[in-house]
Scaffold this motif. Structure first.
Motif, mmCIF file in Angstrom:
data_model
loop_
_atom_site.group_PDB
_atom_site.id
_atom_site.type_symbol
_atom_site.label_atom_id
_atom_site.label_comp_id
_atom_site.label_asym_id
_atom_site.label_seq_id
_atom_site.Cartn_x
_atom_site.Cartn_y
_atom_site.Cartn_z
ATOM 1 N N UNK A 51 0.836 -1.205 0.000
ATOM 2 C CA UNK A 51 0.000 0.000 0.000
ATOM 3 C C UNK A 51 0.873 1.258 0.000
ATOM 4 N N UNK A 52 1.880 1.267 0.864
ATOM 5 C CA UNK A 52 2.767 2.439 0.944
ATOM 6 C C UNK A 52 3.549 2.644 -0.357
ATOM 7 N N UNK A 53 3.991 1.540 -0.975
ATOM 8 C CA UNK A 53 4.705 1.634 -2.260
ATOM 9 C C UNK A 53 3.765 2.133 -3.362
ATOM 10 N N UNK A 54 2.528 1.637 -3.333
ATOM 11 C CA UNK A 54 1.515 2.053 -4.311
ATOM 12 C C UNK A 54 1.283 3.561 -4.179
ATOM 13 N N UNK A 55 1.130 4.029 -2.941
ATOM 14 C CA UNK A 55 0.922 5.466 -2.703
ATOM 15 C C UNK A 55 2.102 6.281 -3.237
ATOM 16 N N UNK A 56 3.317 5.850 -2.923
ATOM 17 C CA UNK A 56 4.523 6.566 -3.365
ATOM 18 C C UNK A 56 4.624 6.614 -4.884
ATOM 19 N N UNK A 57 4.220 5.529 -5.539
ATOM 20 C CA UNK A 57 4.319 5.456 -7.004
ATOM 21 C C UNK A 57 3.331 6.413 -7.661
ATOM 22 N N UNK A 58 2.207 6.699 -6.966
ATOM 23 C CA UNK A 58 1.189 7.584 -7.526
ATOM 24 C C UNK A 58 0.414 6.975 -8.682
ATOM 25 N N UNK A 59 0.713 5.735 -9.031
ATOM 26 C CA UNK A 59 0.060 5.090 -10.184
ATOM 27 C C UNK A 59 -1.331 4.567 -9.807
ATOM 28 N N UNK A 60 -2.349 5.205 -10.394
ATOM 29 C CA UNK A 60 -3.747 4.798 -10.180
ATOM 30 C C UNK A 60 -4.077 4.673 -8.682
#
Length: 157
Positions: A51-60
């Motif tokens: 979740x934290x990596x997803x947030x950092x990536x900003x992708x969708x």
């Protein structure tokens, strides 16, 4: 016809056999640290990390999006972005966004059917997100139950 089964217990410890997806609501600002997510993180580290990596990536990383994280053989955690920020706004509108929850559940239902999985959850959106179960339950019935997906809702004792 499938239905919603209500159980006493811990949704991070599903009382079932076969493939299972544990679902919960996340916010759209990358915050993880209060509520049901603490129980998830205590049991598995990967959902928070992803979740934290997803947030950092900003992708969708938007309301209505989901992230499937496999945590064990036959068990996934689904991070669903159904909460706008984390605080009830000045108009008294809680963070829950029912239309986003509906979008998340539509995407989740495809995953559950693909995996032939049951869905396990606490009363999603009704804790810190400030949602009302009498609004969320019909959404679950409309999307998951009508798609013939078995649903288990846990009330923690």
């Amino acid at each position: 016809m499938k239905e919603i089964h209500y159980l006493k217990g811990d949704a991070t410890n599903p009382q079932s056999e076969g493939n299972m997806i544990i679902i919960h609501i996340c916010n759209d600002i990358g915050g993880w640290g209060k509520g049901f997510v603490l129980a998830i993180s205590k049991r598995w580290k990967q959902p928070e990390k992803d979740y934290r990596e997803w947030f950092k990536s900003g992708k969708r990383f938007d309301l209505g999006e989901i992230q499937m994280v496999q945590v064990e053989k036959g068990i996934w955690v689904c991070n669903m972005i159904g909460q706008y920020k984390i605080i009830t706004n000045s108009n008294g509108i809680p963070p829950i966004r029912y239309e986003a929850v509906e979008k998340c559940l539509e995407k989740l239902s495809l995953e559950a059917l693909k995996l032939n999985a049951e869905v396990h959850m606490p009363r999603i959106g009704c804790g810190l997100a400030g949602g009302k179960w009498d609004v969320i339950e019909p959404i679950i019935e409309k999307i998951l139950v009508r798609n013939n997906i078995e649903v288990y809702v846990y009330d923690f004792e």
